[in-house]
Design an enzyme around this catalytic site. Structure first.
Site, PDB file in Angstrom:
ATOM      1  N   ASP A 247       3.229 -17.410 -26.340  1.00 38.15           N
ATOM      2  CA  ASP A 247       1.909 -16.507 -26.888  1.00 38.15           C
ATOM      3  C   ASP A 247       0.921 -16.386 -25.627  1.00 38.15           C
ATOM      4  O   ASP A 247       1.056 -17.458 -24.930  1.00 38.15           O
ATOM      5  CB  ASP A 247       1.264 -17.210 -28.144  1.00 38.15           C
TER       6      ASP A 247
ATOM      7  N   HIS B  94       9.190 -21.224 -24.259  1.00 38.62           N
ATOM      8  CA  HIS B  94      10.537 -21.271 -24.787  1.00 38.62           C
ATOM      9  C   HIS B  94      11.267 -20.343 -23.296  1.00 38.62           C
ATOM     10  O   HIS B  94      10.743 -19.697 -22.471  1.00 38.62           O
ATOM     11  CB  HIS B  94      11.082 -20.409 -26.018  1.00 38.62           C
TER      12      HIS B  94
ATOM     13  N   SER C  89      -2.636 -22.913 -21.015  1.00 37.85           N
ATOM     14  CA  SER C  89      -2.533 -22.799 -19.541  1.00 37.85           C
ATOM     15  C   SER C  89      -1.941 -21.429 -19.404  1.00 37.85           C
ATOM     16  O   SER C  89      -2.059 -20.490 -19.799  1.00 37.85           O
ATOM     17  CB  SER C  89      -1.729 -24.027 -19.065  1.00 37.85           C
TER      18      SER C  89
END
EC number: 4.1.1.65
Length: 393
Positions: free
Chosen positions: A175, A251, A362
């Site tokens: 995200d 991911h 981050s």
């Protein structure tokens, strides 16, 4: 006519008479009063002087920065393009002097402290309200389930909360917000529009052994050309910023094989978009973990960039990785190869597979090789979620 001597005698007599009341005062009392009158204000002035200077300087600088931001917003409303105003060397040096690594380690330990059962809901609810967290997507919605802040930050999502796009070859690994994307030109990568960093400084110097993914190239070739392994391909990049309220895991963005890890200990400055517009080569200053390997079109890399309070970067299949450790010094890097005599390929990753996690939030930077007809399905500044398409052929 009175003489000069008699005149002086009269003057002295008059002066003695005027000072007569003072002689009657106790000498000790006079000294005490003098000390109160002259020394106390001096001490007060000495103690208070640095504080007004500090407040005036800091307030003036903060006011100036706010005025600059206001002026930029007004110019943007008029449709005018504003050239980025970069931080000076002294400003970057001053920022880097802040012990962000130590503070981030302290924050990490604080996050692992188990909260009392009665305190969990108000603490997590405040965080949810502040950063706009959507707990309906969490695998466990009950706030009392999370024993500490670290568990809450690393919460898992429901299985169908992030469907992985099967139509496009590259998906978003996390995200976040798209800061920049496009082709890499002249060995310079844009962290945001108009603010660049060196490709070689970011990934580290090219070294070649049989275990590393970098192909051999002539010394006269540019660093960019050394990464492009197939004729007719180009080098592309994409920068995704994870805010504190975003899902903190990342991911695999495609089907690829990870063959090498390079860890850069460094600073832990904030990487929010405002800082990325202000500090040139921000990502090169900060601690980061570079994973490199190959996908069906050639070179592929994913870099997890650390930030303030994000001293912990975890790669699930790499147990030897320890970030923000006091034993690592800034300005260096250490390499680790996943290619061994028993495993000549490395670590295979499937698109959408769990790869790692941040402690708070981050930046992820993708740099990869692809044919010239590769197209991004993105807009700068858009919000994106893990599993959504980044681009395809």
């Amino acid at each position: 006519m009175p003489s000069l001597a008699s005149f002086h005698h009269c003057e002295i007599t008059a002066l003695s008479q005027s000072l007569q009341p003072l002689w009657k005062l106790p000498f000790r009392a006079f000294r005490t009063d003098a000390r109160k009158v002259h020394t106390a204000p001096a001490r007060t002035t000495f103690l208070l002087r640095p504080l007004p200077i500090l407040l005036a300087t800091g307030g003036g600088y903060a006011g100036y920065r706010q005025y600059e931001k206001y002026r930029e917003r007004e110019l943007e409303k008029l449709g005018l393009e504003i050239p980025p105003k970069l931080a000076g060397h002294w400003e970057v040096a001053l920022y880097k002097s802040v012990p962000t690594r130590l503070l981030s380690r302290a924050w990490g330990r604080l996050n692992q402290v188990e909260l009392p059962h009665w305190l969990r809901r108000p603490v997590y609810s405040l965080y949810i309200w502040t950063f706009g967290v959507n707990m309906k997507e969490a695998a466990v919605e009950d706030l009392h389930h999370y024993r500490n802040l670290s568990e809450f930050f690393r919460r898992k999502l429901k299985p169908q909360a992030r469907p992985v796009c099967g139509l496009h070859s590259v998906i978003s690994p996390s995200d976040g917000k798209i800061l920049n994307f496009g082709q890499v030109k002249n060995c310079e990568v844009e962290q945001v529009k108009g603010v660049t960093y060196s490709l070689e400084s970011f990934l580290g110097p090219r070294t070649y052994t049989e275990d590393l993914p970098f192909p051999p190239a002539a010394s006269c070739d540019s660093f960019k050309n050394q990464l492009v392994t197939r004729e007719g391909n180009e080098l592309y990049h994409c920068v995704i910023y994870l805010a504190p309220g975003d899902y903190h895991c990342f991911h695999s963005p495609t089907d690829w094989t990870v063959s090498h890890r390079r860890h850069f200990p460094g600073s832990l400055m904030s990487v929010n978009p405002g800082m990325a517009r202000w500090i040139k080569e921000l990502f090169c200053h900060n601690e980061r973990v570079v994973l490199t390997g190959d996908w069906k079109h050639g070179f592929f890399s994913l870099t997890a960039v650390g930030a303030t309070n994000v001293g912990s970067i975890r790669i699930y299949f790499d147990r030897d990785l320890h970030t923000n450790s006091p034993r690592h010094s800034k300005g260096s890097y250490n390499d680790f190869s996943f290619v061994t005599h028993t495993n000549r390929e490395g670590v295979p990753m499937r698109k959408g597979e769990h790869l790692g996690e941040f402690n708070l939030g981050s930046t992820i930077v993708l740099i990869f090789e692809a044919p010239k007809d590769f197209n991004f399905q993105l807009k700068t500044g858009q919000k994106i979620r893990f599993g959504e398409a980044l681009g395809s052929l």
